[in-house]
Write an enzyme that holds these catalytic residues in place. Structure first.
Site, PDB file in Angstrom:
ATOM      1  N   ARG A  88       0.838  -1.436   0.037  1.00 31.12           N
ATOM      2  CA  ARG A  88       0.215   0.075   0.220  1.00 31.12           C
ATOM      3  C   ARG A  88       0.877   1.258  -0.111  1.00 31.12           C
ATOM      4  O   ARG A  88       0.280   2.255   0.245  1.00 31.12           O
ATOM      5  CB  ARG A  88      -0.666   0.175   1.332  1.00 31.12           C
ATOM      6  CG  ARG A  88      -2.314  -0.441   1.199  1.00 31.12           C
ATOM      7  CD  ARG A  88      -2.675  -0.734   2.575  1.00 31.12           C
ATOM      8  NE  ARG A  88      -4.182  -0.332   2.613  1.00 31.12           N
ATOM      9  CZ  ARG A  88      -5.266  -1.202   2.551  1.00 31.12           C
ATOM     10  NH1 ARG A  88      -4.832  -2.498   2.545  1.00 31.12           N
ATOM     11  NH2 ARG A  88      -6.218  -0.932   2.977  1.00 31.12           N
ATOM     12  N   ARG A 127     -21.070  -2.826   3.377  1.00 27.52           N
ATOM     13  CA  ARG A 127     -20.262  -3.817   3.550  1.00 27.52           C
ATOM     14  C   ARG A 127     -20.518  -4.506   4.976  1.00 27.52           C
ATOM     15  O   ARG A 127     -20.825  -3.657   5.969  1.00 27.52           O
ATOM     16  CB  ARG A 127     -18.834  -3.480   3.378  1.00 27.52           C
ATOM     17  CG  ARG A 127     -17.693  -4.610   4.010  1.00 27.52           C
ATOM     18  CD  ARG A 127     -16.552  -4.693   3.428  1.00 27.52           C
ATOM     19  NE  ARG A 127     -15.880  -3.648   4.034  1.00 27.52           N
ATOM     20  CZ  ARG A 127     -14.601  -3.271   3.497  1.00 27.52           C
ATOM     21  NH1 ARG A 127     -13.855  -3.951   2.439  1.00 27.52           N
ATOM     22  NH2 ARG A 127     -13.807  -2.246   3.876  1.00 27.52           N
ATOM     23  N   ARG A 160     -17.534  -3.174   9.947  1.00 25.90           N
ATOM     24  CA  ARG A 160     -16.240  -2.880  10.395  1.00 25.90           C
ATOM     25  C   ARG A 160     -16.319  -1.578  10.891  1.00 25.90           C
ATOM     26  O   ARG A 160     -16.872  -0.504  10.398  1.00 25.90           O
ATOM     27  CB  ARG A 160     -15.343  -3.229   9.420  1.00 25.90           C
ATOM     28  CG  ARG A 160     -14.598  -4.395   9.208  1.00 25.90           C
ATOM     29  CD  ARG A 160     -13.908  -4.591   7.898  1.00 25.90           C
ATOM     30  NE  ARG A 160     -13.269  -3.439   7.539  1.00 25.90           N
ATOM     31  CZ  ARG A 160     -12.357  -3.454   6.475  1.00 25.90           C
ATOM     32  NH1 ARG A 160     -12.251  -4.377   5.870  1.00 25.90           N
ATOM     33  NH2 ARG A 160     -11.359  -2.500   6.343  1.00 25.90           N
TER      34      ARG A 160
HETATM   35  P1  ADP Z   1     -10.063  -2.614   2.647  1.00 28.64           P
HETATM   36  O1  ADP Z   1     -10.470  -3.804   2.204  1.00 28.64           O
HETATM   37  O2  ADP Z   1     -11.488  -1.528   3.128  1.00 28.64           O
HETATM   38  O3  ADP Z   1      -8.968  -1.739   1.941  1.00 28.64           O
HETATM   39  P2  ADP Z   1      -8.185  -3.561   4.629  1.00 28.64           P
HETATM   40  O4  ADP Z   1      -9.050  -4.604   5.414  1.00 28.64           O
HETATM   41  O5  ADP Z   1      -7.373  -3.989   3.522  1.00 28.64           O
HETATM   42  O6  ADP Z   1      -9.318  -2.547   3.894  1.00 28.64           O
HETATM   43  O7  ADP Z   1      -7.458  -2.838   5.567  1.00 28.64           O
HETATM   44  C1  ADP Z   1      -8.105  -2.450   6.854  1.00 28.64           C
HETATM   45  C2  ADP Z   1      -6.965  -1.555   7.645  1.00 28.64           C
HETATM   46  O8  ADP Z   1      -5.872  -2.281   8.099  1.00 28.64           O
HETATM   47  C3  ADP Z   1      -6.134  -0.426   6.716  1.00 28.64           C
HETATM   48  O9  ADP Z   1      -6.916   0.978   6.939  1.00 28.64           O
HETATM   49  C4  ADP Z   1      -5.002  -0.387   7.635  1.00 28.64           C
HETATM   50  O10 ADP Z   1      -5.040   0.572   8.908  1.00 28.64           O
HETATM   51  C5  ADP Z   1      -4.480  -1.609   7.778  1.00 28.64           C
HETATM   52  N1  ADP Z   1      -3.932  -2.151   6.710  1.00 28.64           N
HETATM   53  C6  ADP Z   1      -4.092  -3.234   6.108  1.00 28.64           C
HETATM   54  N2  ADP Z   1      -3.281  -3.488   5.075  1.00 28.64           N
HETATM   55  C7  ADP Z   1      -2.371  -2.569   5.153  1.00 28.64           C
HETATM   56  C8  ADP Z   1      -0.983  -2.353   4.622  1.00 28.64           C
HETATM   57  N3  ADP Z   1      -0.613  -3.256   3.715  1.00 28.64           N
HETATM   58  N4  ADP Z   1      -0.216  -1.334   4.963  1.00 28.64           N
HETATM   59  C9  ADP Z   1      -0.716  -0.784   6.290  1.00 28.64           C
HETATM   60  N5  ADP Z   1      -1.817  -0.716   6.769  1.00 28.64           N
HETATM   61  C10 ADP Z   1      -2.672  -1.827   6.479  1.00 28.64           C
HETATM   62  P1  ADP Z   2     -11.908  -4.322  -0.749  1.00 29.27           P
HETATM   63  O1  ADP Z   2     -11.372  -5.450  -0.311  1.00 29.27           O
HETATM   64  O2  ADP Z   2     -11.390  -3.679  -2.147  1.00 29.27           O
HETATM   65  O3  ADP Z   2     -12.025  -3.271   0.308  1.00 29.27           O
HETATM   66  P2  ADP Z   2     -14.504  -5.693  -0.721  1.00 29.27           P
HETATM   67  O4  ADP Z   2     -14.182  -7.083  -1.612  1.00 29.27           O
HETATM   68  O5  ADP Z   2     -14.459  -5.801   0.572  1.00 29.27           O
HETATM   69  O6  ADP Z   2     -13.464  -4.584  -1.105  1.00 29.27           O
HETATM   70  O7  ADP Z   2     -15.578  -4.988  -1.047  1.00 29.27           O
HETATM   71  C1  ADP Z   2     -16.418  -4.003  -0.837  1.00 29.27           C
HETATM   72  C2  ADP Z   2     -17.958  -4.008  -0.572  1.00 29.27           C
HETATM   73  O8  ADP Z   2     -18.547  -3.954  -1.867  1.00 29.27           O
HETATM   74  C3  ADP Z   2     -18.486  -5.431  -0.065  1.00 29.27           C
HETATM   75  O9  ADP Z   2     -19.573  -5.032   0.571  1.00 29.27           O
HETATM   76  C4  ADP Z   2     -18.752  -6.271  -1.266  1.00 29.27           C
HETATM   77  O10 ADP Z   2     -19.782  -7.250  -1.043  1.00 29.27           O
HETATM   78  C5  ADP Z   2     -18.976  -5.098  -2.243  1.00 29.27           C
HETATM   79  N1  ADP Z   2     -18.802  -5.565  -3.629  1.00 29.27           N
HETATM   80  C6  ADP Z   2     -17.433  -5.968  -4.128  1.00 29.27           C
HETATM   81  N2  ADP Z   2     -17.502  -6.031  -5.402  1.00 29.27           N
HETATM   82  C7  ADP Z   2     -18.565  -5.690  -6.226  1.00 29.27           C
HETATM   83  C8  ADP Z   2     -19.236  -5.157  -7.105  1.00 29.27           C
HETATM   84  N3  ADP Z   2     -18.395  -5.582  -8.312  1.00 29.27           N
HETATM   85  N4  ADP Z   2     -20.460  -4.473  -7.408  1.00 29.27           N
HETATM   86  C9  ADP Z   2     -20.958  -4.223  -6.111  1.00 29.27           C
HETATM   87  N5  ADP Z   2     -20.588  -4.374  -4.910  1.00 29.27           N
HETATM   88  C10 ADP Z   2     -19.530  -5.276  -4.901  1.00 29.27           C
END
Ligand code: ADP
Ligand code: ADP
Ligand code: ZN
Length: 215
Positions: A88, A127, A160
């Site tokens: 990231r 979500r 979350r």
């Molecule tokens: P999302 O799927 O919404 O992008 P993640 O589950 O990947 O969120 O990450 C949630 C939180 O965990 C981030 O906002 C950050 O605080 C932390 N995090 C996850 N991956 C990383 C990373 N590669 N570097 C730094 N922080 C991370």
């Molecule tokens: P990320 O890991 O990039 O943070 P997620 O896979 O958790 O994203 O997806 C974010 C939200 O959007 C979840 O609630 C998921 O069910 C929904 N979502 C994921 N892909 C799509 C799509 N193509 N169209 C609509 N909703 C989606």
């Protein structure tokens, strides 16, 4: 089969990584899931990470790089892996390059999930996740069969903490500032493939299978 899934929070990386990982028989490596597990377990790492995660900030690079280094050294990663939410930052990308060099393997590519901000906000606000098995749902776009219950394990779904509106805005700003530079970084390395992620889940999946060559 070694890919990075890159894109803003809520772009659909986790949803697609879970599907592709199952199909390809390689692990989905989500630093977010691993950090949330550490928070739940109350380990020192979890206690440190929680402050950043609750604020929508990134956990320090040395922490996430160490987690990924340890995870990629495990046996189940030998046939490949999908990195979901890592790297990231540019220092994380450089750290990853070092880890891959140690392991003597290379990346197949980086899938960039391209999606407008308003779509991301709509996805994050709806979500819901399963606190037991980490399955991800959306109240409208990907609902469970029974409202509020995980299809896979029956646990009650939760939102979350960091999917609340104020934190979402901060996470998007952090993405622009710290993560988006990786799009150019990997484009210059000749590894970037773009997915138009603003489409229904099944269509995005089909496109990803085409781009990665997973039958
Ligand atoms: P999302 O799927 O919404 O992008 P993640 O589950 O990947 O969120 O990450 C949630 C939180 O965990 C981030 O906002 C950050 O605080 C932390 N995090 C996850 N991956 C990383 C990373 N590669 N570097 C730094 N922080 C991370
Ligand atoms: P990320 O890991 O990039 O943070 P997620 O896979 O958790 O994203 O997806 C974010 C939200 O959007 C979840 O609630 C998921 O069910 C929904 N979502 C994921 N892909 C799509 C799509 N193509 N169209 C609509 N909703 C989606
Ligand atoms: Zn579950």
């Amino acid at each position: 089969m070694r890919w990075i899934f890159l894109g803003p929070p809520g772009a659909g990386k986790g949803t697609q990584a879970a599907r592709l990982a199952e199909r390809a028989g390689v692990p989905q490596i989500s630093t977010g899931d691993m950090l949330r597990a550490a928070v739940r377990a109350g380990t020192p790492l979890g206690l440190e990470a929680k402050r950043y995660m609750d604020a929508g900030q990134l956990v320090p690079d040395d922490v996430t790089i160490a987690i990924v280094r340890e995870r990629l050294a495990q046996d189940d990663c030998r046939r490949g892996f999908l990195l979901d939410g890592f790297p990231r930052t540019v220092p994380q990308a450089e750290g990853l390059a070092g880890v891959l060099a140690e392991l003597g393997v290379g990346l197949d590519g980086v899938l960039y999930f391209d999606v407008p901000d308003e779509v991301v906000v709509e996805r994050l606000s709806g979500r819901r996740i399963c606190p037991e098995c980490q399955a991800t749902y959306h109240v409208r776009f990907d609902p469970p069969r029974e409202a509020g219950r995980c299809d896979r394990c029956g646990a009650a779904l939760v939102q979350r903490h960091d999917d609340k509106e104020e934190t979402v805005r901060e996470r998007l700003a952090v993405y622009r500032r710290q993560t988006e530079p990786l799009v150019d970084y990997y484009r210059r390395a000749g590894l970037l493939k773009r997915v138009a992620a603003d489409r229904p889940i099944d269509e995005v999946e089909a496109e990803i299978r085409r781009l990665t060559g997973v039958a």
